[in-house]
Design a protein around this motif. Structure first.
Motif, PDB file in Angstrom:
ATOM      1  N   MET A  49     134.667  43.370  40.112  1.00 22.17           N
ATOM      2  CA  MET A  49     135.350  43.919  38.931  1.00 22.17           C
ATOM      3  C   MET A  49     134.707  45.208  38.420  1.00 22.17           C
ATOM      4  O   MET A  49     135.396  46.159  38.061  1.00 22.17           O
ATOM      5  CB  MET A  49     135.429  42.891  37.799  1.00 22.17           C
ATOM      6  CG  MET A  49     136.329  41.705  38.084  1.00 22.17           C
ATOM      7  SD  MET A  49     137.952  42.084  38.784  1.00 22.17           S
ATOM      8  CE  MET A  49     138.756  42.862  37.424  1.00 22.17           C
ATOM      9  N   ASP A  50     133.366  45.245  38.387  1.00 24.24           N
ATOM     10  CA  ASP A  50     132.704  46.444  37.856  1.00 24.24           C
ATOM     11  C   ASP A  50     132.720  47.612  38.843  1.00 24.24           C
ATOM     12  O   ASP A  50     132.252  48.698  38.516  1.00 24.24           O
ATOM     13  CB  ASP A  50     131.244  46.127  37.484  1.00 24.24           C
ATOM     14  CG  ASP A  50     131.175  45.250  36.245  1.00 24.24           C
ATOM     15  OD1 ASP A  50     132.188  45.182  35.521  1.00 24.24           O
ATOM     16  OD2 ASP A  50     130.120  44.618  36.018  1.00 24.24           O
ATOM     17  N   LEU A  51     133.217  47.365  40.064  1.00 28.71           N
ATOM     18  CA  LEU A  51     133.216  48.413  41.090  1.00 28.71           C
ATOM     19  C   LEU A  51     134.575  49.099  41.204  1.00 28.71           C
ATOM     20  O   LEU A  51     134.750  50.005  42.014  1.00 28.71           O
ATOM     21  CB  LEU A  51     132.845  47.802  42.456  1.00 28.71           C
ATOM     22  CG  LEU A  51     131.520  47.024  42.496  1.00 28.71           C
ATOM     23  CD1 LEU A  51     131.340  46.341  43.855  1.00 28.71           C
ATOM     24  CD2 LEU A  51     130.352  47.957  42.219  1.00 28.71           C
ATOM     25  N   LEU A  52     135.548  48.644  40.388  1.00 29.08           N
ATOM     26  CA  LEU A  52     136.915  49.172  40.497  1.00 29.08           C
ATOM     27  C   LEU A  52     137.135  50.311  39.494  1.00 29.08           C
ATOM     28  O   LEU A  52     136.411  50.416  38.497  1.00 29.08           O
ATOM     29  CB  LEU A  52     137.914  48.036  40.260  1.00 29.08           C
ATOM     30  CG  LEU A  52     137.858  46.921  41.320  1.00 29.08           C
ATOM     31  CD1 LEU A  52     138.786  45.783  40.942  1.00 29.08           C
ATOM     32  CD2 LEU A  52     138.208  47.464  42.702  1.00 29.08           C
ATOM     33  N   PRO A  53     138.143  51.157  39.729  1.00 27.88           N
ATOM     34  CA  PRO A  53     138.373  52.302  38.838  1.00 27.88           C
ATOM     35  C   PRO A  53     138.647  51.886  37.400  1.00 27.88           C
ATOM     36  O   PRO A  53     139.245  50.838  37.149  1.00 27.88           O
ATOM     37  CB  PRO A  53     139.618  52.972  39.439  1.00 27.88           C
ATOM     38  CG  PRO A  53     139.724  52.470  40.826  1.00 27.88           C
ATOM     39  CD  PRO A  53     139.076  51.132  40.870  1.00 27.88           C
ATOM     40  N   GLN A  54     138.226  52.729  36.466  1.00 30.82           N
ATOM     41  CA  GLN A  54     138.492  52.488  35.046  1.00 30.82           C
ATOM     42  C   GLN A  54     139.894  52.999  34.709  1.00 30.82           C
ATOM     43  O   GLN A  54     140.487  53.756  35.462  1.00 30.82           O
ATOM     44  CB  GLN A  54     137.451  53.210  34.208  1.00 30.82           C
ATOM     45  CG  GLN A  54     136.052  52.686  34.516  1.00 30.82           C
ATOM     46  CD  GLN A  54     135.060  52.985  33.420  1.00 30.82           C
ATOM     47  OE1 GLN A  54     135.257  53.915  32.656  1.00 30.82           O
ATOM     48  NE2 GLN A  54     133.996  52.203  33.367  1.00 30.82           N
TER      49      GLN A  54
END
Ligand SMILES: O=C(O)CC1=CCC(=O)O1
Length: 267
Positions: free
Chosen positions: A45-50
């Motif tokens: 989750m923290d590695l995906l685009p904002q």
């Protein structure tokens, strides 16, 4: 993060959204595999685009969703996904499904083109296993519970670098916490599903992902389904089994991010 409770068909489904908090934001929906909860996706989750909205939910019989009596039908699992998407006003999403989650992706794409604009078929197929495999598994779990099947499941879920390490423990605990009725209910839904014909009629941007050491849906099986859809791409993640988002989160998130870019979901 926002939690949601969605009632349909006499049961309540548990869902959550992360990232952008608006139905107007580009949306990615994740569907989990047999014996896993929505936390399957935590490692990426923290590695995906904002700037995107990320939706996930617990299938019936799993996680914090209600657990009706088994068996379940694939049509019910697809309708659950549809209810979650309609409740959260999801339209034109990228739908990422892993294993039975990928079967749900295929079923929803056939039924609701307004919801699914593009899809990722991860460690899945139009047909997984055969009726004897699933009836044997249902019989074993109904008789003895989740514990005795856990080790053989772990050997299919994980490649040799990850299997047996301390990092595997929370995933085995997740499997063992699955209610017998929920697990066997979904096994029955998989057993009754063959999406070969409907999936071969699909025309939408599609990416396939396989794990080089996947003991449940080996790369050739995944490729056979992904190849049904013209223009699709296919990738193998090395040193990973059935759950590459757990074993190789960076590689998995990179493939997803590239796909989100290719499909115009992120700039
Ligand atoms: O338990 C397995 O064999 C893995 C699996 C098959 C379908 C699914 O969702 O997980």
């Amino acid at each position: 993060m926002t939690e949601h409770r969605i009632t349909r068909d006499g049961i309540t489904l548990h869902a959550r959204t992360d990232g952008a908090d608006s139905a107007d934001a580009p949306t990615v929906v994740f569907a989990n595999s047999l014996g896993t909860t929505l936390h399957l996706w935590d490692p990426i989750m923290d590695l995906l685009p904002q700037g995107l909205r990320y939706v996930r939910w617990d299938k019936r019989g799993h996680g914090q969703s209600d657990c009706p009596d088994a068996p379940y039908a694939m049509g019910q699992l697809v309708s659950d996904a549809e209810a979650v998407c309609d409740h959260l006003q999801v339209r034109n999403c990228v739908f990422v499904g892993l294993s039975v989650g990928g079967m749900i992706a295929q079923g929803l794409a056939v039924k609701r083109m307004d919801i699914v604009r593009a899809m990722v078929l991860s460690n899945t197929a139009a047909k997984i296993g055969n009726p004897k495999l699933w009836s044997d598994r249902i019989a074993a779990v109904t008789r003895d519970g989740m514990g005795p099947v856990a080790d053989s499941v772990m050997q299919r879920w994980f490649g040799r670098d990850f299997y047996g390490t301390p990092a595997m423990a929370p995933w085995q605990a997740m499997l063992e916490a699955t209610p017998v009725k929920g697990y066997t209910g979904v096994c029955a839904a998989i057993s009754g599903t063959d999406f070969m014909t409907p999936t071969s009629g699909l025309r939408l941007p599609t990416m396939g992902i396989a794990g080089s050491e996947d003991g449940s849906t080996p790369p050739d099986l995944v490729r056979e389904t992904v190849d049904l859809i013209p223009g699709s791409s296919f990738h193998i993640i090395r040193r990973a089994g059935h759950l590459p988002c757990v074993e190789q989160p960076e590689a998995y998130a990179r493939l997803l991010t590239d796909f989100l870019t290719r499909t115009g979901t992120v700039a």
